[in-house]
Write an enzyme that holds these catalytic residues in place. Structure first.
Site, PDB file in Angstrom:
ATOM      1  N   LYS A 178       1.393  12.083  19.103  1.00 10.73           N
ATOM      2  CA  LYS A 178      -0.067  12.071  19.166  1.00 10.73           C
ATOM      3  C   LYS A 178      -0.534  11.221  20.351  1.00 10.73           C
ATOM      4  CE  LYS A 178      -1.234  13.000  14.341  1.00 10.73           C
ATOM      5  NZ  LYS A 178      -2.072  12.575  13.207  1.00 10.73           N
ATOM      6  N   VAL A 216     -15.409  18.174  18.709  1.00  9.63           N
ATOM      7  CA  VAL A 216     -15.185  19.615  18.878  1.00  9.63           C
ATOM      8  C   VAL A 216     -16.050  20.401  17.897  1.00  9.63           C
ATOM      9  CG1 VAL A 216     -12.871  19.478  19.844  1.00  9.63           C
ATOM     10  CG2 VAL A 216     -13.156  19.505  17.366  1.00  9.63           C
ATOM     11  N   ARG A 217     -16.406  19.760  16.789  1.00  9.00           N
ATOM     12  CA  ARG A 217     -17.337  20.357  15.823  1.00  9.00           C
ATOM     13  C   ARG A 217     -18.720  19.785  16.116  1.00  9.00           C
ATOM     14  NH1 ARG A 217     -14.863  17.366  11.105  1.00  9.00           N
ATOM     15  NH2 ARG A 217     -14.985  15.851  12.797  1.00  9.00           N
ATOM     16  N   ARG A 268     -10.860  -1.359   6.929  1.00  8.93           N
ATOM     17  CA  ARG A 268     -10.086  -2.305   7.749  1.00  8.93           C
ATOM     18  C   ARG A 268      -9.780  -1.745   9.128  1.00  8.93           C
ATOM     19  NH1 ARG A 268      -5.269   0.695   8.874  1.00  8.93           N
ATOM     20  NH2 ARG A 268      -3.654   0.398   7.269  1.00  8.93           N
ATOM     21  N   LYS A 327       0.862  -1.189   0.000  1.00 12.00           N
ATOM     22  CA  LYS A 327       0.000   0.000   0.000  1.00 12.00           C
ATOM     23  C   LYS A 327       0.895   1.234   0.000  1.00 12.00           C
ATOM     24  CE  LYS A 327      -2.488   1.654   3.533  1.00 12.00           C
ATOM     25  NZ  LYS A 327      -3.559   1.761   4.543  1.00 12.00           N
ATOM     26  N   SER A 379      -4.606   0.946  18.202  1.00  7.87           N
ATOM     27  CA  SER A 379      -4.619   0.626  16.772  1.00  7.87           C
ATOM     28  C   SER A 379      -3.749   1.602  15.995  1.00  7.87           C
ATOM     29  CB  SER A 379      -6.058   0.689  16.245  1.00  7.87           C
ATOM     30  OG  SER A 379      -6.095   0.609  14.846  1.00  7.87           O
ATOM     31  N   GLN A 430     -14.046   7.975  10.372  1.00  2.50           N
ATOM     32  CA  GLN A 430     -13.712   6.696  11.000  1.00  2.50           C
ATOM     33  C   GLN A 430     -14.715   6.279  12.064  1.00  2.50           C
ATOM     34  OE1 GLN A 430     -12.230   3.104  11.724  1.00  2.50           O
ATOM     35  NE2 GLN A 430     -11.761   4.419   9.988  1.00  2.50           N
TER      36      GLN A 430
END
Length: 322
Positions: free
Chosen positions: A223, A158-159, A108, A65, A290, A136
């Protein structure tokens, strides 16, 4: 010989969530048993984004990929993420197919969340919280619907517009749903986080005993979505330890020494294969970290390719003078 070409529209018509979940579950199992190859991702980094090469070999196919991430693309009328899959024969190396992998990447990832919750969440889970209501979240919901009888959804983004849209989607499918603050959305049986945050959006005091968390959003160094105190008291299961350590939910906590890799209980493949335990009590907090694996991409591409052949979908091109 000819190579099959499949567009995004064609790919979407050739694989269901149920098929994706079966393929992903088997891919995780085979990888844990040493029956799949998956070298580390290769990154090309640019000023405005990056490209990643993700190769794997399993289930009789090899694949690569090639996927980008350019956050500023929407301003140029382009998607943030675009992906292609090249599927090859391991016997000859011949490229059997070139197909869109943008849709299947989302599919996936959702499938993995459903499979993880199947093994790690309490069987009677009925209240589901969503922190982040982008694309997602919908794929996660669809996978979870196939495992659990969802009684209630609490949605936060947040939106607010995004949260309301997600709530409407749930209600259209007969699921009681409401927009809630992040704290209330976190009080649930299964919590799904799908944000790009670099600071915790879920506080430790919000998460109750027995909760399972699908931590989906963290996909790069720096993150994180969860308070590190949650990680310290939870049973952590990752899709791949090296990728999780590099850019998954645990990356910040590991880099700061708050937890170590020895605090990771298992990979999801080890749990599926019966090599490690999943949930052992109704009181423990479980986390699925994940990051997204190339084995998942090849596993779903196999389904797409074989369905395309059986349904005579796609176009063919002759790349080589042979």
């Amino acid at each position: 010989m000819e190579t099959l070409i499949l567009t995004q529209e064609e790919v979407e018509s050739l694989i269901s969530m149920d098929e994706a979940m079966n393929a992903v579950e088997e891919a995780f199992r085979l990888y844990a048993l040493g029956k799949a190859q998956m070298p580390p991702k290769v990154y090309l980094e640019f000023e405005k984004g990056d490209l990643r090469a993700m190769p794997a070999h399993l289930m009789g196919y090899a694949g690569l990929k090639w996927v980008n991430s350019h956050p500023g693309n929407p301003d140029k009328g382009l998607p943030t993420v675009m992906a292609l899959m090249i599927l090859n024969s391991p016997e000859t190396g011949f490229p059997l197919a070139v197909m869109d992998a943008t849709y299947t990447t989302s599919l996936r990832t959702g499938a993995a969340g459903g499979i993880a919750a199947k093994y790690l969440a309490r069987k009677n889970s009925s209240v589901f919280g969503f922190i982040g209501c982008g694309t997602q979240a919908y794929f996660q919901l669809e996978a979870l619907r196939r495992v659990f009888d969802i009684g209630e959804v609490k949605a936060y983004d947040v939106r607010e517009k995004a949260a309301k849209k997600f709530v409407s989607y749930c209600e259209d499918r007969g699921i009681s749903a409401s927009v809630q603050p992040a704290e209330e959305a976190s009080r649930c049986d299964v919590l799904v986080t799908t944000t790009p945050s670099r600071k915790p959006v879920v506080k430790a005091e919000w998460v109750e005993e027995g909760t399972h968390i699908n931590a989906i959003g963290a996909d790069g160094p720096g993150k994180q979505e969860l308070d590190v105190e949650i990680l310290k008291k939870a049973k952590i299961v990752v899709d791949d330890l090296e990728q999780a350590k590099h850019g998954g939910e645990i990356n910040v906590a590991v880099s700061k020494g708050v937890i170590g890799v020895e605090d990771v209980h298992a990979t999801i493949g080890e749990v599926i294969a019966g090599l490690k335990d999943g949930r052992e009590s109704d009181e423990e907090i479980t986390i699925f970290d994940s990051t997204g694996l190339a084995i998942q991409d090849v596993a779903v591409a196999k389904v797409v390719y074989e369905n395309a052949l059986s349904k005579n979908v796609g176009s063919k091109i002759k790349f080589f003078r042979i």
